[in-house]
Design an enzyme around this catalytic site. Structure first.
Site, PDB file in Angstrom:
ATOM      1  N   VAL A  86      26.341  38.861 101.003  1.00 39.30           N
ATOM      2  CA  VAL A  86      26.126  37.740 101.916  1.00 39.30           C
ATOM      3  C   VAL A  86      26.837  36.529 101.338  1.00 39.30           C
ATOM      4  O   VAL A  86      26.581  36.132 100.195  1.00 39.30           O
ATOM      5  CB  VAL A  86      24.626  37.448 102.123  1.00 39.30           C
ATOM      6  CG1 VAL A  86      24.443  36.273 103.083  1.00 39.30           C
ATOM      7  CG2 VAL A  86      23.900  38.687 102.640  1.00 39.30           C
ATOM      8  N   LEU A 137      26.006  34.195  98.288  1.00 35.79           N
ATOM      9  CA  LEU A 137      24.575  33.911  98.390  1.00 35.79           C
ATOM     10  C   LEU A 137      23.718  35.058  97.881  1.00 35.79           C
ATOM     11  O   LEU A 137      22.628  34.828  97.356  1.00 35.79           O
ATOM     12  CB  LEU A 137      24.192  33.609  99.847  1.00 35.79           C
ATOM     13  CG  LEU A 137      24.779  32.332 100.457  1.00 35.79           C
ATOM     14  CD1 LEU A 137      24.354  32.195 101.900  1.00 35.79           C
ATOM     15  CD2 LEU A 137      24.368  31.100  99.650  1.00 35.79           C
ATOM     16  N   GLY A 138      24.150  36.277  98.022  1.00 36.90           N
ATOM     17  CA  GLY A 138      23.379  37.427  97.564  1.00 36.90           C
ATOM     18  C   GLY A 138      24.126  38.706  97.876  1.00 36.90           C
ATOM     19  O   GLY A 138      25.123  38.707  98.614  1.00 36.90           O
ATOM     20  N   GLN A 139      23.624  39.795  97.311  1.00 38.63           N
ATOM     21  CA  GLN A 139      24.261  41.086  97.532  1.00 38.63           C
ATOM     22  C   GLN A 139      23.219  42.183  97.468  1.00 38.63           C
ATOM     23  O   GLN A 139      22.151  42.024  96.893  1.00 38.63           O
ATOM     24  CB  GLN A 139      25.361  41.347  96.505  1.00 38.63           C
ATOM     25  CG  GLN A 139      24.882  41.477  95.088  1.00 38.63           C
ATOM     26  CD  GLN A 139      26.014  41.776  94.125  1.00 38.63           C
ATOM     27  OE1 GLN A 139      27.182  41.809  94.519  1.00 38.63           O
ATOM     28  NE2 GLN A 139      25.690  41.995  92.861  1.00 38.63           N
ATOM     29  N   ASP A 162       9.245  45.802 106.981  1.00 37.25           N
ATOM     30  CA  ASP A 162       9.767  45.363 105.677  1.00 37.25           C
ATOM     31  C   ASP A 162       9.440  43.893 105.433  1.00 37.25           C
ATOM     32  O   ASP A 162      10.281  43.125 104.975  1.00 37.25           O
ATOM     33  CB  ASP A 162      11.271  45.593 105.604  1.00 37.25           C
ATOM     34  CG  ASP A 162      11.785  45.531 104.167  1.00 37.25           C
ATOM     35  OD1 ASP A 162      10.966  45.699 103.233  1.00 37.25           O
ATOM     36  OD2 ASP A 162      12.994  45.292 103.973  1.00 37.25           O
ATOM     37  N   VAL A 210      24.746  47.896  99.864  1.00 36.93           N
ATOM     38  CA  VAL A 210      25.847  48.232 100.763  1.00 36.93           C
ATOM     39  C   VAL A 210      26.671  47.026 101.186  1.00 36.93           C
ATOM     40  O   VAL A 210      27.651  47.187 101.934  1.00 36.93           O
ATOM     41  CB  VAL A 210      25.320  48.938 102.029  1.00 36.93           C
ATOM     42  CG1 VAL A 210      24.703  50.283 101.676  1.00 36.93           C
ATOM     43  CG2 VAL A 210      24.342  48.054 102.785  1.00 36.93           C
ATOM     44  N   GLY A 211      26.341  45.841 100.726  1.00 34.69           N
ATOM     45  CA  GLY A 211      27.120  44.689 101.156  1.00 34.69           C
ATOM     46  C   GLY A 211      26.730  43.418 100.438  1.00 34.69           C
ATOM     47  O   GLY A 211      25.903  43.408  99.517  1.00 34.69           O
ATOM     48  N   LYS A 215      27.333  38.102 106.572  1.00 33.03           N
ATOM     49  CA  LYS A 215      26.905  39.334 105.920  1.00 33.03           C
ATOM     50  C   LYS A 215      27.983  40.383 106.124  1.00 33.03           C
ATOM     51  O   LYS A 215      28.295  40.749 107.265  1.00 33.03           O
ATOM     52  CB  LYS A 215      25.575  39.803 106.503  1.00 33.03           C
ATOM     53  CG  LYS A 215      24.955  40.985 105.781  1.00 33.03           C
ATOM     54  CD  LYS A 215      23.571  41.283 106.349  1.00 33.03           C
ATOM     55  CE  LYS A 215      22.881  42.384 105.565  1.00 33.03           C
ATOM     56  NZ  LYS A 215      21.523  42.667 106.088  1.00 33.03           N
TER      57      LYS A 215
END
EC number: 2.7.11.1
Length: 893
Positions: free
Chosen positions: A510, A502-504, A621, A507-508, A525
């Site tokens: 998803v 799904l995304g990145q 944020d 540091v990691g 995650k």
């Protein structure tokens, strides 16, 4: 004497005329009305002398009189009644003065006999003077077949006088009239006429007679009417007391005498036919074709104090309530182990504060004889239901019951004596009584041994707290504030199957995953421990886990599992099918939405920020990339790695009136400032750039930027580079494009949120309460936000946008070897072994990261389907949403 007699007769005529208006017509058994509680009519002194019993009082009164007897009675009484009344009126004209003196003298003498109890009670009326049965005063016909004339209650101090007069009457009358033991059709002497009434005719009082009893009920042989006027012989003072109670209230002429008003001697004689083996049925009805009121009475209406509250009654058998097949050789008197008839008639002392809920037979106890201050309270708990007493027990499901008895489930004011009857022949109940704990009320009552209800009625054992295993929690988990929501980890990386990326981030990554056991879809995650140590982001992930685990809000993503392995940290969260709100804005031609839609999303973001501030967290944020769209179309805040918790947060203060209640959320983080330089450059507040520290007011600055971008498609202070952007934020005022379609209230809200001085910014005083009071949100129903229709609904579609491909453009894939390395790395992520909290050493930098699972999972999680195109999203307008500005819909912008 004759003049004196008629003088009292005149006074009683006036009194009866006054009382007749206040009398209530007795209802039949099928009518559901409130009846008079016997306990409310008794004085305290009478109540203390009343004894409880297991005996049953059956009153068999027939409402349908014999036509011949009634016509003959009316004919015989009409003449004498008129003569007597005319003579009384003529007498009163000449001797009114003398009558007043005699009446006052009689009242004073009567008051001296009654004593203090009669003078202190307002419920006692005038007591008729005791006269002989041989009095030949004419009797008037009854007022109505269903309206007996009420007599007055006599105090206990009048009982011995009643007994003396009663014995004198019997000595003058000769042999009393006795009921035949072989027939249940009683014959009752009728004063003045010597006529016997038929069983079908109710015995009604005489209005102008001086008999001390005004009501008589047809009763079986075992239940003789003990009134002195009826000529029944009795040497038992307890029986005389019961007769006085029967004659004092018309209610008991139909319903029978309550057990707490009867003595143990009545119970003994009532059981005598069975004890002698005569074979006469104890509760057999009279030999009349007409059913009595007690037989036609609706048992489903019985409740405390005979108040018919439609209380439900569970019946185990459909046969007649009264049993007719009791063995002759069974002595019910011998089976009554706990009956008051075995000893003194004194009521036991009940120390129980509240009435017990008893299943099965019921009986009533009275309060302590010397405890006068609780008399009125106990009167509300005294019951008058006598229909479930003296039951012959047989075996049913291993317990003692009678095969033809309908056992109701109802309340009782105390532990029943009827339970002792059922337990007398049941070995299981006796053993249960012996094993009862010391917490039983019987331990506090000397001489009482009442088994618990479950000792003779089979019941499922109540689950105890010890029956449910306590969730396993590690020592570290128990120290956290959210420990009550979670337990030790129940899943691992092998429990999930990767569907797609799904995304990145730095540091990691998803992943969209499917749980193999439940087939539910989650967003997993995965964070690399090495990268987090290098970038010094250990505290951020710990803060994110704490916020996700603590939060319970519809606009904040739900955390289901969190665990760690040797190399990775895992956060299993709710999957938001709509993806990032930023992507939804990018699908629009102008990258913006209308004002009404912006108000909807801004209100939900405000509610989420208010909740975080109440918990003492500062988001810091807020941007469209961190706002996710749920499958329902509502927003969900995510990515709390930049958030921070205020130290020594205070309790929020509620201000305002009842019509407008406001919660001061600023006090939760009041006085807390941080110097961290975090956030997206276009959303950073001026105080963050200056480095002087910032408070929760930075979230209201970012809200102003978000509303501006939703309306215009770009941020207000964006420059060509980072330095230019920071300069615009510090120096330039917010400006709006030449667009008249934005309302003044909307522009005013944005200006107040983007005030550079945080002490003057909207929300700096009372937090979210200041923002919610702005006219821009005037029509927003804050308590119903989750039930409002969202502007657009995300839908999985093959023709939708593939966000994974959009995010893949950021990847640096220089060679095929690096691509293979990424695939191998992702494979290892789902093959790691879980490290439990107790296995992580204290010197490990991630020892505060808890491996836990949510105890109550949300069943609204999506179910995996093979035909769904996960990752390809299309946004459709919500046809159910009303739009006041239809020419500027979501798609036209």
């Amino acid at each position: 004497m004759a003049g004196h007699h008629h003088e009292h007769e005149q006074e009683r005529d006036h009194e009866q005329e006054h009382e007749h208006d206040s009398l209530q017509r007795p209802t039949t058994g099928s009518e559901r009305t409130r009846s008079i509680s016997f306990s409310k009519l008794l004085t305290r002194s009478w109540k203390r002398n009343a004894s409880s019993s297991n005996n049953m009082s059956v009153s068999s009164v027939n409402l349908y009189s014999d036509p011949e007897n009634s016509r003959e009675s009316d004919h015989n009484n009409s003449g004498s009644e008129g003569q007597s009344s005319r003579f009384s009126k003529l007498k009163s004209m000449f001797q009114s003065g003398n009558s007043s003196k005699n009446a006052s003298a009689h009242n004073s003498s009567q008051s001296s006999l009654e004593g203090d109890s009669a003078s202190s009670s307002s419920k006692l009326r005038y007591v008729k003077p005791m006269t002989s049965v041989a009095n030949a005063s004419p009797a008037s016909p009854p007022l109505s077949p269903t309206i007996p004339e009420t007599d007055v209650l006599q105090t206990p101090k009048m009982v011995h006088i009643d007994q003396h007069e009663h014995e004198r009457e019997h000595s003058n009358c000769g042999s009393p009239i006795m009921l035949s033991s072989s027939s249940f059709s009683p014959t009752v002497a009728r004063t003045g006429t010597g006529r016997r009434r038929s069983p079908s005719t109710p015995i009604m009082p005489s209005q102008n007679s001086n008999n001390s009893s005004s009501t008589s009920a047809i009763r079986p042989n075992n239940y003789r009417h003990h009134s002195g006027s009826q000529g029944f012989s009795s040497n038992n003072p307890f029986r005389e007391r019961a007769g006085t109670v029967r004659s004092s209230n018309p209610y008991f002429a139909y319903q029978g005498l309550p057990t707490h008003a009867m003595s143990s001697h009545d119970l003994d004689e009532g059981f005598q036919p069975y004890a002698n083996g005569s074979g006469i049925h104890f509760l057999s009805t009279p030999t009349s074709k007409t059913n009595s009121l007690t037989n036609t009475k609706n048992l489903s209406n019985l409740s405390l104090n005979e108040i018919k509250e439609n209380e439900e009654v569970q019946e185990f058998n459909n046969e007649d309530f009264f049993f007719h097949d009791i063995p002759k050789d069974l002595s019910l008197k011998d089976t009554l182990n706990g009956s008051p008839s075995r000893g003194s008639s004194k009521s036991p002392t009940i120390t129980q504060t509240f009435p017990s809920i008893i299943v099965g037979f019921d009986n009533e106890y009275e309060e302590d004889n010397n405890n006068d201050k609780h008399d009125e309270k106990e009167e509300q708990q005294t019951t008058t239901d006598n229909k479930t007493r003296n039951l012959s027990p047989t075996k049913q499901n291993g317990k003692a019951t009678h095969p033809r008895i309908k056992i109701p489930l109802r309340r009782a004011a105390s532990e029943p004596n009827g339970l002792q009857l059922a337990s007398a022949t049941s070995p299981t109940s006796s053993s249960a009584r012996k094993t009862s704990g010391s917490s039983n009320i019987n331990d506090k009552i000397p001489g009482q041994s009442v088994p618990p209800p479950n000792s003779f009625f089979p019941q499922e054992p109540s689950p105890k707290i010890s029956d449910f295993p306590e969730p396993r929690r590690s020592r570290r988990l128990r120290t956290k504030s959210f420990s009550n929501k979670f337990q030790d980890i129940m899943v691992g990386p092998q429990s999930f199957e990767k569907i797609r990326l799904l995304g990145q981030g730095d540091v990691g990554k998803v992943f969209l995953v499917r749980e193999k056991k439940t087939n539910r879809v989650y967003a997993l995650k995965v964070l690399s421990k090495d990268e987090m140590i290098k970038r010094n982001k250990i505290k951020r992930v710990l803060t994110e886990q704490e916020i996700l685990a603590t939060s319970n809000h519809p606009f904040i993503v739900t955390l289901y599992h969190s665990f760690q392995s040797e190399d990775y940290l895992y956060l299993c969260m709710e999957y938001c099918m709509g993806g990032e709100f930023f992507r939804a804005l990018q699908t629009r031609k102008t990258k913006c939405i209308c004002e009404d839609d912006a108000r909807f999303y801004a209100s939900e973001v405000t509610a989420a920020l208010e909740y975080l501030h109440l918990l003492g967290f500062i988001y810091r944020d807020l941007k469209p990339e961190n706002i996710l769209l749920h499958q329902s179309g509502h927003i969900m805040l995510s990515d709390f790695d930049l958030s921070i918790q205020a130290k020594d947060s205070k309790v929020p203060v509620v201000k305002g009136s009842a019509q407008s209640t406001l919660v001061d959320t600023k006090i939760c983080s009041d006085g807390f400032r941080t110097n961290s330089f975090v956030g997206t450059e276009e959303y950073i507040a001026p105080e963050v750039i200056r480095g002087n520290g910032h408070t929760a007011a930075v979230d209201w600055w970012t809200l102003g930027i978000l509303i501006y971008e939703m309306l215009f498609g770009f941020t207000p202070f964006k420059g060509d580079n980072t330095n230019e952007t920071f300069t615009n934020i510090l120096k330039n005022e917010v400006s709006f494009p030449n667009n008249n379609e934005i309302s003044r209230t909307c522009k005013d809200l944005i200006k107040k949120l983007l005030t550079k001085n945080e002490s003057k910014r909207l929300g700096c005083k009372m937090g979210a309460a200041d923002v919610k009071k702005h006219p821009f949100f005037k029509k927003v129903q804050w308590s119903l936000l989750r039930n409002q229709e969202p502007p657009l609904i995300p839908v999985l579609s093959e023709d939708g946008y593939d966000f994974a491909k959009l995010s893949s453009n950021k990847k640096r894939q220089t060679s095929q070897d690096s691509h293979k390395h990424l695939d191998e790395q992702e494979k290892n992520m789902f093959e790691e072994r879980v490290e439990y909290d107790d296995e992580v050493s204290e010197d490990d930098p991630f020892h505060d990261f808890n491996s836990m699972s949510l105890m109550e999972q949300d069943n609204n999680s999506m179910i995996y389907g093979n035909t769904n195109s996960y990752g390809k999203i299309a946004y459709t307008p919500n046809s159910n949403r009303s739009r006041s500005n239809s020419h500027r819909t979501f798609f036209k912008r």
